[in-house]
Write a protein that holds these residues in place. Structure first.
Motif, PDB file in Angstrom:
ATOM      1  N   VAL A  48       0.823  -1.227   0.216  1.00  0.00           N
ATOM      2  CA  VAL A  48       0.073  -0.101   0.053  1.00  0.00           C
ATOM      3  C   VAL A  48       0.925   1.181  -0.018  1.00  0.00           C
ATOM      4  O   VAL A  48       0.685   2.103  -0.715  1.00  0.00           O
ATOM      5  CB  VAL A  48      -0.910  -0.063   1.330  1.00  0.00           C
ATOM      6  N   TRP A  49       1.875   1.226   0.846  1.00  0.00           N
ATOM      7  CA  TRP A  49       2.726   2.311   0.889  1.00  0.00           C
ATOM      8  C   TRP A  49       3.585   2.621  -0.367  1.00  0.00           C
ATOM      9  O   TRP A  49       3.627   3.541  -0.666  1.00  0.00           O
ATOM     10  CB  TRP A  49       3.646   2.177   1.900  1.00  0.00           C
ATOM     11  N   MET A  50       4.067   1.496  -1.144  1.00  0.00           N
ATOM     12  CA  MET A  50       4.841   1.627  -2.358  1.00  0.00           C
ATOM     13  C   MET A  50       3.843   2.171  -3.460  1.00  0.00           C
ATOM     14  O   MET A  50       4.295   3.014  -4.077  1.00  0.00           O
ATOM     15  CB  MET A  50       5.333   0.475  -2.644  1.00  0.00           C
ATOM     16  N   ILE A  51       2.593   1.394  -3.398  1.00  0.00           N
ATOM     17  CA  ILE A  51       1.890   2.069  -4.403  1.00  0.00           C
ATOM     18  C   ILE A  51       1.361   3.465  -4.458  1.00  0.00           C
ATOM     19  O   ILE A  51       1.347   4.296  -5.487  1.00  0.00           O
ATOM     20  CB  ILE A  51       0.406   0.983  -4.284  1.00  0.00           C
ATOM     21  N   SER A  52       0.955   3.898  -3.108  1.00  0.00           N
ATOM     22  CA  SER A  52       0.630   5.486  -3.009  1.00  0.00           C
ATOM     23  C   SER A  52       1.816   6.172  -3.266  1.00  0.00           C
ATOM     24  O   SER A  52       1.479   7.564  -3.631  1.00  0.00           O
ATOM     25  CB  SER A  52       0.017   5.615  -1.317  1.00  0.00           C
ATOM     26  N   MET A  53       3.145   5.748  -2.898  1.00  0.00           N
ATOM     27  CA  MET A  53       4.300   6.711  -3.049  1.00  0.00           C
ATOM     28  C   MET A  53       4.384   6.844  -4.707  1.00  0.00           C
ATOM     29  O   MET A  53       4.814   8.011  -4.970  1.00  0.00           O
ATOM     30  CB  MET A  53       5.429   6.029  -2.569  1.00  0.00           C
ATOM     31  N   VAL A  54       4.375   5.737  -5.549  1.00  0.00           N
ATOM     32  CA  VAL A  54       4.468   5.910  -7.050  1.00  0.00           C
ATOM     33  C   VAL A  54       3.503   6.836  -7.461  1.00  0.00           C
ATOM     34  O   VAL A  54       3.681   7.537  -8.305  1.00  0.00           O
ATOM     35  CB  VAL A  54       4.189   4.431  -7.372  1.00  0.00           C
ATOM     36  N   PHE A 331       9.528   5.724   1.952  1.00  0.00           N
ATOM     37  CA  PHE A 331       8.225   5.188   2.160  1.00  0.00           C
ATOM     38  C   PHE A 331       8.245   3.918   1.337  1.00  0.00           C
ATOM     39  O   PHE A 331       7.344   3.020   1.700  1.00  0.00           O
ATOM     40  CB  PHE A 331       7.130   6.072   1.285  1.00  0.00           C
ATOM     41  N   PHE A 332       9.377   3.359   0.729  1.00  0.00           N
ATOM     42  CA  PHE A 332       9.535   2.091   0.250  1.00  0.00           C
ATOM     43  C   PHE A 332      10.162   1.127   1.191  1.00  0.00           C
ATOM     44  O   PHE A 332       9.719   0.075   1.864  1.00  0.00           O
ATOM     45  CB  PHE A 332      10.340   2.138  -0.914  1.00  0.00           C
ATOM     46  N   LEU A 333      11.141   1.730   1.980  1.00  0.00           N
ATOM     47  CA  LEU A 333      12.326   1.017   2.877  1.00  0.00           C
ATOM     48  C   LEU A 333      11.444   0.898   4.101  1.00  0.00           C
ATOM     49  O   LEU A 333      11.584  -0.311   4.815  1.00  0.00           O
ATOM     50  CB  LEU A 333      13.560   1.706   3.130  1.00  0.00           C
ATOM     51  N   ILE A 334      11.144   1.601   4.845  1.00  0.00           N
ATOM     52  CA  ILE A 334      10.673   1.880   6.286  1.00  0.00           C
ATOM     53  C   ILE A 334       9.340   0.737   6.474  1.00  0.00           C
ATOM     54  O   ILE A 334       9.418  -0.239   7.205  1.00  0.00           O
ATOM     55  CB  ILE A 334      10.323   3.245   6.711  1.00  0.00           C
ATOM     56  N   PRO A 335       8.358   1.007   5.747  1.00  0.00           N
ATOM     57  CA  PRO A 335       7.239  -0.132   5.903  1.00  0.00           C
ATOM     58  C   PRO A 335       7.648  -1.466   5.507  1.00  0.00           C
ATOM     59  O   PRO A 335       7.217  -2.450   6.139  1.00  0.00           O
ATOM     60  CB  PRO A 335       6.121   0.504   4.857  1.00  0.00           C
ATOM     61  N   PHE A 336       8.556  -1.642   4.585  1.00  0.00           N
ATOM     62  CA  PHE A 336       8.905  -3.085   4.098  1.00  0.00           C
ATOM     63  C   PHE A 336       9.669  -3.679   5.256  1.00  0.00           C
ATOM     64  O   PHE A 336       9.189  -4.879   5.723  1.00  0.00           O
ATOM     65  CB  PHE A 336       9.661  -3.084   2.887  1.00  0.00           C
ATOM     66  N   SER A 337      10.816  -2.828   5.947  1.00  0.00           N
ATOM     67  CA  SER A 337      11.378  -3.555   6.911  1.00  0.00           C
ATOM     68  C   SER A 337      10.729  -3.610   8.119  1.00  0.00           C
ATOM     69  O   SER A 337      10.932  -4.558   8.933  1.00  0.00           O
ATOM     70  CB  SER A 337      12.898  -2.610   7.151  1.00  0.00           C
ATOM     71  N   PHE A 338       9.893  -2.614   8.396  1.00  0.00           N
ATOM     72  CA  PHE A 338       9.118  -2.591   9.810  1.00  0.00           C
ATOM     73  C   PHE A 338       8.212  -3.853   9.757  1.00  0.00           C
ATOM     74  O   PHE A 338       8.202  -4.879  10.711  1.00  0.00           O
ATOM     75  CB  PHE A 338       8.079  -1.575   9.735  1.00  0.00           C
ATOM     76  N   GLN A 339       7.465  -4.153   8.498  1.00  0.00           N
ATOM     77  CA  GLN A 339       6.662  -5.473   8.547  1.00  0.00           C
ATOM     78  C   GLN A 339       7.465  -6.637   8.292  1.00  0.00           C
ATOM     79  O   GLN A 339       6.943  -7.763   9.027  1.00  0.00           O
ATOM     80  CB  GLN A 339       5.724  -5.171   7.420  1.00  0.00           C
TER      81      GLN A 339
END
Length: 587
Positions: A48-54, A331-339
């Motif tokens: 979701v974060w990645m799509i929204s950022m794009v 917005f790509f890295l932080i949500p991915f690593s967090f999750q």
């Protein structure tokens, strides 16, 4: 505009790098709602974060073109896009500016609410039930509890099968925690319930939050160059460790692939259980995109300072482009690593959802001990300061330029001796004092966020359509940087995707009427604009409003786009209403 302070005008004191540093407060916005989006969308959260950022990055190219068209304006892309609507409706233009302002301004109150939570945790912590002070209290008072004590009776009634001895120990431990909790931690002077709005809490969070806002106001009143310099050092201190948090788990193999594969929406918000791609699942997914947009689109604030750039023709595009790249990394890295590290269960922890435990989680993600964890807690507070600084700088300039253009009350169009829109800042402060009282508990926090984002999505819809309207009606205005025509067209389609997200997603955040509450607040621009335009200005716009469009005073020019802007409005409203009807939360 001028290069000298004390002139009563905004000062051209920024390079594009300065605007970039002011906008560097946007990446920490990921920490505002990372837990909420994880709870709502489950394993889909990082996607979701990645799509929204794009989406946000693509949309920014339309905004960059419009920013270059108006090198003498401040206030951001909503101001530049609003001028496109002026020929077609006196009301739509100020509506776009108003919606952008009431979306950005609450960052002050929301950020201060989270920062206050961190400060309370550090200075006035709630003791654990197994802590020595609570154990000592229980040992000294346990004799006061019996099976006939009312609180013990109530506990046994609520927990069937528990023995009297276990109930006594549990109740005594709870009372011990309450007794050992510092008084200021639970202080509340009073609470005020406002029908249709919520409950205002004048508590310890509120008091600390107001103090933090005043500190940030003091910094910004010294001028935009001073603000940019403060932001630069804050960004270096905060964003480098935050970047490490995103990278270290990837390189050390700490990412659990099970946490980021088999992507399905949850059965219900905060259930932590994989569901399926049915209407309810899609609704939760769109709800995640709805709240993510509030953060991922936010780097458009880099062009709020066009009137303060030394070379706006060259610097507007560079400021928003490089700000977008910076945000994409985080917005790509932080949500991915967090999750990937925490998984669904970890992301649903109370401290992650309300934001107050994110700093501790960041420290744990890179294997830090207590000292590293405390450092990250301090960094979190500084990150929140960055976000608040960015929001106050941008939202106050939106109020200022809205006033200069004849849409908002006149008193907002003055600056202090440093070229800072001080009256607009104080207006932001007063508005956020009320919001801070509302956001001083978790429920109120997400209520404010959900409603303010209605305005933000509305602004984006109007502004993306303003791109092609300007191409038709204002082709005569110089564009130092021009977006590819195909991208202007694609971003117009994204405007309607945003309308879909608005209709479906606003209801996801615990308030089914969030969409309608947001629309009602958006309508408050009607009396505000009526007062300014008809009472203060006699139904005329300031001369500069026409000059910015290359038109003679009093002449709005030919509506070359014809009925197309009106059709876009009707189509957008239809998409919102259909999506709100069709998409429903899981049973």
């Amino acid at each position: 505009m001028t290069t000298e302070t004390g002139s009563g005008q905004m000062v051209r004191a920024l390079s594009w790098k300065g605007a970039f540093w002011v906008a560097a407060g946007v990446p920490p916005l990921v920490l505002f709602s990372i837990g909420g989006i994880a709870g709502t969308t489950g394993k889909l959260a990082f996607a979701v974060w990645m799509i929204s950022m794009v989406m946000g990055f693509l949309q920014s190219f339309t905004y960059a073109e419009m920013a270059g068209m108006f090198g003498n304006k401040s206030g951001g892309t909503s101001v530049y896009g609003a001028t496109a609507w002026l020929r077609y409706s006196k009301l739509i233009a100020p509506l776009s500016v108003w919606c952008n302002w009431f979306a950005w301004s609450p960052v002050l109150s929301l950020g201060c609410a989270i920062a206050a939570g961190y400060i309370l945790n550090a200075l006035f912590p709630i003791p654990l039930a197994e802590s020595q002070q609570v154990v000592d209290w229980v040992a000294a008072n346990i004799a006061n509890y019996t099976a006939e004590t009312q609180s013990v009776i109530d506990y046994m009634a609520a927990n069937a099968g528990v023995t009297a001895a276990d109930a006594i120990n549990a109740v005594a431990a709870a009372d011990g925690v309450a007794a050992m909790t510092p008084w200021f931690r639970v202080f509340e002077a009073f609470a005020l319930t406002v029908p249709g709005l919520g409950t205002l809490h004048f508590n310890s969070t509120f008091l600390i939050g107001v103090a933090l806002m005043l500190v940030i106001m003091t910094i910004q009143h010294r001028g935009i160059a001073s603000t940019a310099n403060a932001q630069k050092w804050l960004a270096i201190i905060v964003l480098v460790p935050l970047l490490l948090v995103g990278l270290v788990p990837i390189f050390t193999g700490a990412i659990d692939s099970m946490n980021v594969t088999n992507l399905l929406p949850p059965t219900a918000a905060y259930s932590g259980v994989d569901g399926e791609w049915n209407i309810g699942g899609w609704t939760l997914f769109l709800g995640g995109l709805y709240i993510a947009a509030w953060s991922t689109y936010g780097f458009e604030t880099a062009v709020c300072y066009t009137a303060e750039l030394k070379d706006p023709k060259r610097d507007t595009f560079r400021a928003i482009f490089y700000s977008g790249l910076l945000c994409a990394v985080f917005f790509f890295l932080i949500p991915f690593s967090f999750q990937g590290v925490l998984g669904q269960e970890g992301m649903l922890a109370a401290g992650i959802v309300d934001g107050t435990g994110v700093g501790e989680a960041l420290g744990n993600m890179i294997g830090g001990g207590p000292v590293i964890t405390q450092i990250f807690v301090i960094l979190m507070i500084m990150a929140l300061f960055m976000a608040i600084m960015t929001a106050l700088a941008g939202s106050s300039r939106t109020l200022y330029q809205g006033s200069k253009d004849g849409w908002l009350p006149k008193y907002l169009s003055t600056v202090n001796e440093k070229g800072v829109p001080s009256k607009a800042m104080w207006t932001d402060f007063a508005f956020n004092v009320v919001l801070l009282a509302l956001a001083s508990d978790v429920g109120g926090y997400f209520y404010v966020l959900a409603i303010s984002n209605v305005g933000y999505i509305l602004f984006n819809f109007l502004n993306l359509n303003a791109g092609w309207i300007h191409r038709i009606d204002s082709a005569h205005i110089e564009r130092p940087w021009k977006a590819p025509t195909a991208l202007i067209g694609f971003n117009t389609l994204l405007a309607f995707v945003n309308a879909l997200i608005l209709g479906a997603g606003a209801k996801v955040w615990g308030y089914e009427n969030a969409l309608w509450s947001g629309l009602i607040f958006a309508s408050f621009i009607i009396p505000v604009f009526w007062y300014r335009h008809y009472l203060q200005d006699g139904g005329k716009f300031p001369k500069a409003t026409y000059e910015d469009l290359g038109l003679a005073e009093g002449d709005m020019g030919v509506r070359k786009a014809g009925m197309l802007p009106y059709l876009a409005l009707v189509a957008g409203a239809a998409v919102v209403l259909w999506a709100n009807w069709f998409f429903v939360l899981p049973a």
